[in-house]
Design a protein around this motif. Structure first.
Motif, mmCIF file in Angstrom:
data_model
loop_
_atom_site.group_PDB
_atom_site.id
_atom_site.type_symbol
_atom_site.label_atom_id
_atom_site.label_comp_id
_atom_site.label_asym_id
_atom_site.label_seq_id
_atom_site.Cartn_x
_atom_site.Cartn_y
_atom_site.Cartn_z
ATOM 1 N N VAL A 195 0.919 -1.202 -0.078
ATOM 2 C CA VAL A 195 0.080 0.121 0.132
ATOM 3 C C VAL A 195 0.757 1.354 -0.154
ATOM 4 O O VAL A 195 0.725 2.316 -0.650
ATOM 5 N N ALA A 196 1.916 1.242 0.869
ATOM 6 C CA ALA A 196 2.633 2.431 0.835
ATOM 7 C C ALA A 196 3.636 2.711 -0.321
ATOM 8 O O ALA A 196 3.608 3.839 -0.846
ATOM 9 N N LEU A 197 3.932 1.667 -0.884
ATOM 10 C CA LEU A 197 4.827 1.699 -2.183
ATOM 11 C C LEU A 197 4.108 2.140 -3.433
ATOM 12 O O LEU A 197 4.168 2.915 -4.250
ATOM 13 N N ASN A 198 2.545 1.629 -3.363
ATOM 14 C CA ASN A 198 1.646 1.812 -4.376
ATOM 15 C C ASN A 198 1.381 3.584 -4.333
ATOM 16 O O ASN A 198 1.527 4.129 -5.204
ATOM 17 N N VAL A 199 1.242 3.950 -3.177
ATOM 18 C CA VAL A 199 0.933 5.486 -2.917
ATOM 19 C C VAL A 199 1.995 6.295 -3.380
ATOM 20 O O VAL A 199 1.809 7.164 -3.982
ATOM 21 N N ARG A 200 3.135 5.797 -2.879
ATOM 22 C CA ARG A 200 4.403 6.751 -3.120
ATOM 23 C C ARG A 200 4.966 6.892 -4.732
ATOM 24 O O ARG A 200 5.340 7.655 -4.922
ATOM 25 N N TYR A 201 4.758 5.419 -5.249
ATOM 26 C CA TYR A 201 5.579 5.472 -6.527
ATOM 27 C C TYR A 201 4.408 5.098 -7.713
ATOM 28 O O TYR A 201 4.905 5.398 -8.836
ATOM 29 N N LEU A 202 3.117 4.878 -7.421
ATOM 30 C CA LEU A 202 2.436 4.667 -8.389
ATOM 31 C C LEU A 202 1.020 5.505 -8.299
ATOM 32 O O LEU A 202 -0.025 5.127 -8.998
ATOM 33 N N ASP A 203 0.995 6.449 -7.517
ATOM 34 C CA ASP A 203 0.073 7.360 -7.285
ATOM 35 C C ASP A 203 -1.368 6.655 -6.761
ATOM 36 O O ASP A 203 -2.493 7.289 -7.060
ATOM 37 N N GLY A 204 -1.008 5.675 -6.331
ATOM 38 C CA GLY A 204 -2.176 4.874 -5.663
ATOM 39 C C GLY A 204 -3.200 4.184 -6.601
ATOM 40 O O GLY A 204 -4.211 3.688 -6.208
ATOM 41 N N ARG A 205 -2.553 4.022 -7.790
ATOM 42 C CA ARG A 205 -3.468 3.523 -8.873
ATOM 43 C C ARG A 205 -3.354 2.065 -8.992
ATOM 44 O O ARG A 205 -4.274 1.304 -9.706
ATOM 45 N N ALA A 206 -2.488 1.414 -8.397
ATOM 46 C CA ALA A 206 -2.230 -0.405 -8.259
ATOM 47 C C ALA A 206 -2.628 -0.942 -6.993
ATOM 48 O O ALA A 206 -1.801 -1.435 -6.186
ATOM 49 N N VAL A 207 -3.785 -1.184 -6.807
ATOM 50 C CA VAL A 207 -4.469 -1.688 -5.507
ATOM 51 C C VAL A 207 -4.525 -3.127 -5.628
ATOM 52 O O VAL A 207 -5.262 -3.560 -6.485
ATOM 53 N N PRO A 208 -3.666 -3.990 -4.838
ATOM 54 C CA PRO A 208 -3.793 -5.334 -4.906
ATOM 55 C C PRO A 208 -4.955 -5.789 -4.007
ATOM 56 O O PRO A 208 -5.315 -5.197 -2.859
ATOM 57 N N MET A 209 -5.632 -6.979 -4.180
ATOM 58 C CA MET A 209 -6.614 -7.348 -3.354
ATOM 59 C C MET A 209 -5.866 -8.235 -2.285
ATOM 60 O O MET A 209 -6.501 -8.453 -1.084
ATOM 61 N N SER A 210 -4.882 -8.797 -2.522
ATOM 62 C CA SER A 210 -4.198 -9.719 -1.669
ATOM 63 C C SER A 210 -2.579 -9.755 -1.986
ATOM 64 O O SER A 210 -2.260 -9.622 -3.138
ATOM 65 N N ILE A 211 -1.625 -9.807 -0.895
ATOM 66 C CA ILE A 211 -0.516 -10.271 -1.287
ATOM 67 C C ILE A 211 0.215 -11.164 -0.174
ATOM 68 O O ILE A 211 -0.191 -10.758 0.931
ATOM 69 N N LYS A 212 0.706 -12.179 -0.480
ATOM 70 C CA LYS A 212 1.228 -13.174 0.474
ATOM 71 C C LYS A 212 2.587 -13.666 0.003
ATOM 72 O O LYS A 212 2.883 -13.730 -1.214
ATOM 73 N N TRP A 213 3.214 -14.197 0.992
ATOM 74 C CA TRP A 213 4.402 -15.114 0.666
ATOM 75 C C TRP A 213 4.088 -16.378 0.088
ATOM 76 O O TRP A 213 3.015 -16.832 0.334
ATOM 77 N N SER A 214 5.064 -16.834 -0.947
ATOM 78 C CA SER A 214 4.453 -18.289 -1.586
ATOM 79 C C SER A 214 5.702 -18.980 -1.557
ATOM 80 O O SER A 214 7.050 -18.674 -2.079
ATOM 81 N N ASP A 215 5.662 -20.396 -1.022
ATOM 82 C CA ASP A 215 6.782 -21.319 -1.050
ATOM 83 C C ASP A 215 6.956 -21.841 -2.307
ATOM 84 O O ASP A 215 7.815 -22.585 -2.750
#
Length: 176
Positions: A76-96
């Motif tokens: 969320v912070a990276l999206n706001v800072r570098y992409l003007d808040g336009r790239a909102v993910p529905m989820s983000i998780k670690w993957s093995d």
């Protein structure tokens, strides 16, 4: 001569040095932890310092291993800072189960998976991978428009080089 010991399910190699007078250092080399101590240390001092350094390394590494919730906060912070808040993910998780990729973004549900191979790497590298996947919400593929979005992140080239180095070393360990 280094000695190897098993400490709390960890493979630890202790290296004694006559040149080392009072400092102790530790680092990970693959699945082995190297602890360098002065040669004059007693076995009791060795055990004490190995335990201290393992605790210190674990604390340092845990700061570099964010949870899924922390990944979302960072995204969320990276999206706001570098992409003007336009790239909102529905989820983000670690993957093995990402052996060849550092991350992936599935559209249209905007779910992002980050490889657990990144855990413990510098934050700026993890941030780059998160930002890379966020950019896929805006732009499919890796064309000029995609890379134009990533130009805003000042460590893009450095992070790409870092990850390429890891990939190269893993694919051809004799070349390093």
């Amino acid at each position: 001569m280094p000695t190897s010991v098993l400490h709390a399910n960890e493979n630890v190699e202790v290296r004694r040095s006559k040149r080392r007078k009072s400092t102790v250092s530790a680092y990970r080399d693959g699945d082995v932890t190297i602890v360098s101590i002065p040669a004059r240390f007693t076995r009791a001092q060795e055990r004490e310092w190995v335990a201290k350094m393992l605790t210190k390394l674990e604390a340092k590494e845990s700061k570099r291993r964010p949870t899924d919730d922390e990944l979302l906060e960072r995204a969320v912070a990276l999206n706001v800072r570098y992409l003007d808040g336009r790239a909102v993910p529905m989820s983000i998780k670690w993957s093995d189960n990402q052996e060849r990729r550092w991350g992936s973004c599935t559209m249209p549900d905007r779910s992002i998976r980050i490889s657990t191979r990144l855990r413990g790497l510098p934050e700026w590298v993890i941030d780059y991978v998160i930002l890379h996947e966020l950019t896929h919400i805006l732009v499919q593929g890796h064309g000029p428009d995609f890379w134009a979005h990533l130009e805003a992140y000042p460590k893009t080239e450095r992070a790409r080089g870092f990850l390429e180095g890891i990939t190269f070393a893993k694919e051809d360990p004799g070349a390093a």
